[in-house]
Design a protein around this motif. Structure first.
Motif, short mmCIF file in Angstrom:
data_model
loop_
_atom_site.label_atom_id
_atom_site.label_comp_id
_atom_site.label_asym_id
_atom_site.label_seq_id
_atom_site.Cartn_x
_atom_site.Cartn_y
_atom_site.Cartn_z
N THR A 105 0.81 -1.22 0.00
CA THR A 105 0.00 0.00 0.00
C THR A 105 0.84 1.27 0.00
O THR A 105 0.31 2.37 0.18
N GLU A 121 -0.21 4.87 -1.41
CA GLU A 121 -1.66 5.00 -1.52
C GLU A 121 -2.20 5.79 -0.34
O GLU A 121 -1.53 5.99 0.67
N MET A 132 -8.07 4.41 -1.70
CA MET A 132 -7.76 3.00 -1.88
C MET A 132 -8.99 2.22 -2.33
O MET A 132 -10.11 2.55 -1.92
#
Length: 396
Positions: free
Chosen positions: A341, A344, A377
């Motif tokens: 991630t 993000e 996300m």
């Protein structure tokens, strides 16, 4: 209920035993004056995927149904205390409690704020010790909502923790500084997993206030060491961070009708900001167990804008738009989301609209509509919710 009644009776009994009642005030054996005040607040209505609207917790919309909400726990009891002087310096104290504490199914009285302070004879200096709302709180934003918790939506910040505050006033201007410690009593300085750092945060502020304009700018530095990975409790790393924040309101001098325009915003990095996103508690969605995002390399920003109109035949109206975003700077969310991630972000958007009708100076009621959602996300796509709540308030 029995424990709640017992606690209230104890407070009232002790006060009456050691004081003499006077037209809303109390005079104790030591304090020159104790003003007792507060309000009773009843809240009811419907909420869809906002399990705790007062903290703007958003749940996965595919996992929850509309719920009916009732609460009187936001009622408050307050004591403003004026004590003996020290070589001309005024001594003051303040205790603020609500009924949001809990034990099983019963609400308990809890302390929100408890502090003592001194003021110089010329009202140039103020020094406070104890648990007090931080000097970086978005306190003007309270005028634009019926909500009673400090975190009223995306773009606003709130913190109350033990610390020391010093104010110096120059006419309408002021400068202030604060050293504050995270604690279980409040959100702290952006802590995670209840692993509170032993390092305080440091904040400085400058501000201005007159009849038409009120505003301030503040900077905070936080040198925290704590775990930000739920799977690595006790393994601490440096989450040092900074935060720059400001708040301003312009209002008309004409009081009928009264119009106010409001804006607040912040930008920061690391652990220096209080809770931005709250816990997603057992919501069943892809963000389950996501508690707080505040690792050293995470960036954040937020803003809120509002307009309010008051004194229109006892009616008041307000509308706000709030935005807040946090970016994962070091892939620290991967253990929760289950994939890479880094880079993000999660963005929260909150829209509020309310109307209030004042029957008299003490008694009013109002409706507030809230819409909130996450974006950014892919896992945040189904996180959205709304609520419509009735607030009935009696102040004393």
């Amino acid at each position: 209920l029995i424990s709640l009644v017992a606690e209230i009776s104890l407070i009232i009994g002790f006060t009456l035993y050691s004081s003499v009642a006077q037209a809303g005030n109390l005079v104790t054996k030591i304090a020159d004056n104790v003003k007792f005040s507060g309000f009773v607040r009843f809240i009811t209505g419907w909420s869809h995927n906002l399990p705790d609207d007062m903290h703007n917790i958003i749940s996965d919309s595919s996992k929850h149904d509309t719920s009916f909400i009732t609460s009187a726990g936001f009622s408050r009891l307050r004591f403003n205390i004026t004590g003996p002087q020290i070589k001309g310096w005024k001594t003051i104290g303040f205790v603020d409690g609500d009924f949001r504490g809990s034990s099983g199914d019963s609400a308990k009285l809890r302390i929100r704020q408890g502090w003592v302070g001194i003021k110089d004879p010329y009202n140039h200096w103020e020094i406070y010790f104890g648990q007090k709302e931080s000097i970086l709180c978005s306190m003007i934003s309270y005028k634009y909502t019926l909500t009673l918790e400090g975190f009223i939506g995306a773009g606003t910040l709130y913190q109350r923790s033990p610390g020391i505050q010093i104010f110096r006033y120059f006419g309408p201007y002021h400068i202030a500084t604060e050293v504050m410690k995270a604690s279980d009593a409040g959100p702290g300085t952006g802590k995670l997993n209840k692993s509170y750092s032993d390092k305080p945060s440091y904040t400085v502020r400058i501000g201005y206030k007159d009849d038409a304009l009120e505003g301030w700018l503040a900077f905070r530095y936080d040198n925290s060491k704590e775990s930000f990975d739920p799977q690595k409790r006790g393994q601490y790393s440096s989450n040092a961070g900074w935060l720059f924040i400001g708040e301003v309101e312009w209002r008309t001098k004409r009081r009928i009708p009264f119009v106010g325009l409001y804006a607040t915003g912040y930008i920061g990095k690391g652990s220096a900001y209080p809770h931005i996103f709250r816990k997603f508690i057992e919501d069943g969605g892809p963000l389950s167990n996501l508690i707080l995002i505040n690792s050293k390399k995470d960036n954040t920003w937020g803003a809120m804008f509002g307009i309010r109109v008051d004194n229109i035949d006892k009616f008041a109206f307000a509308v706000t738009l709030g935005l807040a975003e946090v970016e994962d700077g070091d892939n620290s969310w991967a253990s929760i989301v289950g994939r890479n991630t880094q880079g993000e972000s999660l963005m929260e958007t909150t829209i509020r609209a309310n109307v209030k009708y004042k029957l008299n100076p003490a008694f009013w009621f109002g409706f507030e509509y809230v819409y909130s959602k996450l974006s950014g996300m892919p896992e945040a796509a189904d996180y959205k919710g709304s609520s419509l709540l009735l607030h009935v308030n009696y102040s004393f």
